[in-house]
Design a protein around this motif. Structure first.
Motif, short mmCIF file in Angstrom:
data_model
loop_
_atom_site.label_atom_id
_atom_site.label_comp_id
_atom_site.label_asym_id
_atom_site.label_seq_id
_atom_site.Cartn_x
_atom_site.Cartn_y
_atom_site.Cartn_z
N ALA A 1 2.55 -1.48 -5.69
CA ALA A 1 1.37 -1.61 -6.55
C ALA A 1 1.21 -0.36 -7.41
CB ALA A 1 0.12 -1.83 -5.71
N ARG A 2 0.52 -0.55 -8.55
CA ARG A 2 0.33 0.56 -9.48
C ARG A 2 -1.05 1.21 -9.35
NH1 ARG A 2 3.63 1.44 -13.48
NH2 ARG A 2 1.96 2.12 -14.87
N PHE A 3 -1.57 1.27 -8.13
CA PHE A 3 -2.86 1.91 -7.92
C PHE A 3 -2.77 3.37 -8.38
CE2 PHE A 3 -3.27 -1.23 -4.24
CZ PHE A 3 -3.97 -2.14 -5.02
N TYR A 4 -3.83 3.85 -9.00
CA TYR A 4 -3.82 5.20 -9.61
C TYR A 4 -3.47 6.28 -8.59
CZ TYR A 4 -5.27 9.08 -12.60
OH TYR A 4 -5.29 10.24 -13.36
N VAL A 5 -4.09 6.23 -7.42
CA VAL A 5 -3.85 7.30 -6.44
C VAL A 5 -2.41 7.29 -5.92
CG1 VAL A 5 -6.26 7.51 -5.72
CG2 VAL A 5 -4.76 5.87 -4.56
N LEU A 6 -1.76 6.13 -5.98
CA LEU A 6 -0.36 6.05 -5.54
C LEU A 6 0.58 6.49 -6.65
CD1 LEU A 6 -0.39 2.63 -3.63
CD2 LEU A 6 -0.87 4.93 -2.75
N ARG A 7 0.34 6.01 -7.87
CA ARG A 7 1.21 6.36 -9.01
C ARG A 7 1.20 7.85 -9.28
NH1 ARG A 7 -0.43 5.13 -13.70
NH2 ARG A 7 -2.39 4.08 -13.24
N ASN A 8 0.07 8.49 -9.09
CA ASN A 8 -0.08 9.90 -9.47
C ASN A 8 0.07 10.87 -8.30
OD1 ASN A 8 -0.99 9.95 -12.51
ND2 ASN A 8 -2.05 8.22 -11.56
N SER A 9 0.48 10.37 -7.16
CA SER A 9 0.71 11.25 -6.02
C SER A 9 2.07 11.92 -6.13
CB SER A 9 0.64 10.45 -4.72
OG SER A 9 0.93 11.28 -3.62
N ARG A 10 2.15 13.18 -5.74
CA ARG A 10 3.41 13.92 -5.76
C ARG A 10 4.08 13.95 -4.40
NH1 ARG A 10 1.38 19.12 -9.42
NH2 ARG A 10 1.14 17.97 -11.38
N VAL A 11 3.46 13.30 -3.42
CA VAL A 11 4.03 13.21 -2.08
C VAL A 11 4.04 11.74 -1.67
CG1 VAL A 11 3.26 15.52 -1.38
CG2 VAL A 11 1.73 13.56 -1.06
N PRO A 12 4.80 11.37 -0.64
CA PRO A 12 4.74 9.98 -0.17
C PRO A 12 3.30 9.54 0.05
CG PRO A 12 6.53 11.13 0.89
CD PRO A 12 5.78 12.18 0.11
N ALA A 13 2.95 8.38 -0.50
CA ALA A 13 1.55 7.94 -0.47
C ALA A 13 1.48 6.45 -0.16
CB ALA A 13 0.88 8.23 -1.81
N THR A 14 0.39 6.06 0.47
CA THR A 14 0.17 4.65 0.77
C THR A 14 -1.31 4.34 0.78
OG1 THR A 14 0.81 2.89 2.31
CG2 THR A 14 0.04 4.94 3.28
N LEU A 15 -1.63 3.07 0.54
CA LEU A 15 -3.02 2.61 0.56
C LEU A 15 -3.11 1.46 1.55
CD1 LEU A 15 -5.40 2.16 -2.44
CD2 LEU A 15 -5.22 0.34 -0.74
N VAL A 16 -3.94 1.62 2.57
CA VAL A 16 -4.06 0.64 3.65
C VAL A 16 -5.28 -0.25 3.41
CG1 VAL A 16 -4.18 0.32 6.15
CG2 VAL A 16 -3.14 2.40 5.20
N GLU A 17 -5.06 -1.55 3.27
CA GLU A 17 -6.15 -2.52 3.22
C GLU A 17 -6.32 -3.04 4.64
OE1 GLU A 17 -8.08 -3.03 0.82
OE2 GLU A 17 -7.07 -2.92 -1.13
N THR A 18 -7.23 -2.43 5.38
CA THR A 18 -7.34 -2.65 6.83
C THR A 18 -7.59 -4.10 7.21
OG1 THR A 18 -9.67 -2.01 6.63
CG2 THR A 18 -8.10 -0.30 7.32
N ALA A 19 -8.53 -4.76 6.51
CA ALA A 19 -8.87 -6.16 6.77
C ALA A 19 -9.76 -6.63 5.64
CB ALA A 19 -9.58 -6.29 8.12
N PHE A 20 -10.07 -7.93 5.61
CA PHE A 20 -10.91 -8.48 4.55
C PHE A 20 -12.38 -8.39 4.93
CE2 PHE A 20 -6.98 -10.03 2.91
CZ PHE A 20 -7.20 -10.31 1.57
N ILE A 21 -13.11 -7.55 4.23
CA ILE A 21 -14.54 -7.41 4.51
C ILE A 21 -15.31 -8.65 4.09
CG2 ILE A 21 -15.23 -6.35 2.30
CD1 ILE A 21 -16.87 -4.32 3.99
N THR A 22 -14.71 -9.47 3.22
CA THR A 22 -15.36 -10.70 2.76
C THR A 22 -15.11 -11.88 3.70
OG1 THR A 22 -13.42 -10.95 1.31
CG2 THR A 22 -15.44 -10.11 0.31
N ASN A 23 -14.30 -11.67 4.71
CA ASN A 23 -14.06 -12.70 5.73
C ASN A 23 -15.03 -12.43 6.89
OD1 ASN A 23 -12.84 -13.57 8.38
ND2 ASN A 23 -11.34 -14.50 7.01
N PRO A 24 -15.88 -13.39 7.25
CA PRO A 24 -16.91 -13.14 8.28
C PRO A 24 -16.35 -12.59 9.59
CG PRO A 24 -17.34 -15.23 7.18
CD PRO A 24 -16.00 -14.76 6.69
N TYR A 25 -15.23 -13.15 10.07
CA TYR A 25 -14.66 -12.66 11.33
C TYR A 25 -14.15 -11.23 11.18
CZ TYR A 25 -11.34 -11.97 15.12
OH TYR A 25 -10.65 -11.44 16.19
#
Length: 364
Positions: free
Chosen positions: A309-333
């Protein structure tokens, strides 16, 4: 002959007009001028802060923020097209968080502010932003600089002996990691059916992950420790995201950037956990995969895999970077999971295990 003279006259007039237009366009815009200066100390929870306000004659200031590579305790703010006015060149500050500030003209048109903190700038959280003129309080347009006294939590360098067995990480000691709790301050992020806010969940998970990593000997920097905007309350999206990236860029010892988020979708049935990376090198995908594996194993959520993905914080990081989408907050469970302190702890521990496994296998 008259026709020739007439045409010559027209050409000369056009040339003068064109030159005049270009001359006018080359004139510098009206300069900003420092009209006031004020600083104060205050507490936010258990943290001490220093707030500096520089009043200016007009709005729309352009400025650049950096640190001094030769002197790690110095914060530099370059104010474009600005004159010093009556401000002193050397100003003593609170001497607890910052010792003094110097002001000097640079490149004839710009003004450089240097603030000397009480220690390495990497151990301080700071924010630089502008505030609009307030007619009610008679405050001018201001450049605001806020500096925290410390990181908010002590940095551990060795594992403590009483770490629970399931929290032991054997490969993170001595490594420097940036954790980025998504959103915060004026940005709530997504909300769930029960109005759970993403910014609160990401902060809780990140603080728990920071604790586990520190207890195992890692050095952890965080883009935020509380419910605040990282850049400041009036930032553009780009300024806010760049401020998060800058936390890692300011410290050459940083080896990893991990951003924590909750996913959201219009369809409340969307579910699962996923991790994103930008392919600067193979290590970005490796980091994402290690964390994704542990998140799926620990939570039992649907495996959405890793995605470029081209997320800004990932594209512009100078070190290995990742963004974790832990779970869906819009899903009731899954919202109920995200609201549960025990589940937050499980997710934090999974992120830490993924980080630990990355260092274990890539640095053999």
């Amino acid at each position: 002959m008259k026709g020739i003279l007439c045409r010559l006259f027209i050409v000369v007039c056009c040339a003068i007009g064109f030159w005049g237009m270009n001359f006018g366009s080359c004139q510098a815009a009206p300069s900003h001028k420092v009209e006031s200066f004020h600083y104060k100390s205050y507490k936010d929870g258990d943290r001490d802060w220093l707030k500096i306000e520089i009043g200016l004659s007009r709005d729309n200031l352009e400025y650049e923020v950096s640190d001094n590579p030769d002197k790690p305790n110095q914060l530099l703010v370059l104010m474009k097209n600005t004159k010093p006015g009556e401000i002193k060149k050397n100003i003593g500050l609170d001497r607890k968080i910052a010792r003094y500030m110097t002001v000097r003209e640079k490149n004839k048109n710009d003004l450089q502010i240097m603030i000397a903190t009480d220690g390495d700038l990497a151990t301080h959280e700071y924010k630089v932003y502008t505030v609009e003129k307030d007619k009610k309080t008679r405050k001018p347009y201001r450049l605001v600089i806020e500096i925290a006294g410390d990181e908010g939590k002590p940095v551990d360098t060795k594992p403590v002996p009483d770490i629970p067995e399931d929290e032991l990480m054997d490969s993170v000691a001595g490594h420097t990691i940036v954790l980025d709790p998504g959103h915060g301050g004026t940005d709530n992020g997504a909300s769930g059916p029960s109005l759970l806010r993403e910014k609160d969940v990401t902060l809780s998970i990140s603080l728990e992950a920071a604790r586990i990593l520190r207890e195992n000997g890692a050095r952890v920097l965080m883009t935020r420790f509380t419910d605040v905007d990282v850049f400041g309350p009036v930032a553009t999206d780009k300024q806010e995201l760049q401020a998060r990236v800058d936390v890692a860029r300011r410290d050459p010892s940083v080896e990893m950037f991990v951003s924590v988020h909750c996913n959201a979708f219009t369809n409340s049935e969307a579910n699962g956990t996923g991790t994103y990376f930008y392919p600067h090198s193979s290590r970005d995908a490796m980091l994402a995969q290690y964390i994704q594996n542990e998140m799926v194993h620990s939570t039992g959520l649907r495996d959405r895999g890793i995605t470029s993905a081209r997320f800004y914080v990932l594209r512009n990081s100078r070190v290995p970077a990742t963004l974790v989408e832990t779970a869906f907050i819009t899903n009731p469970y899954e919202e109920s999971m995200l609201a549960n302190v025990r589940c937050q702890y499980t997710m934090a521990k999974a992120i830490c295990r993924g980080i630990n496994n990355y260092f274990r296998d890539t640095l053999r």
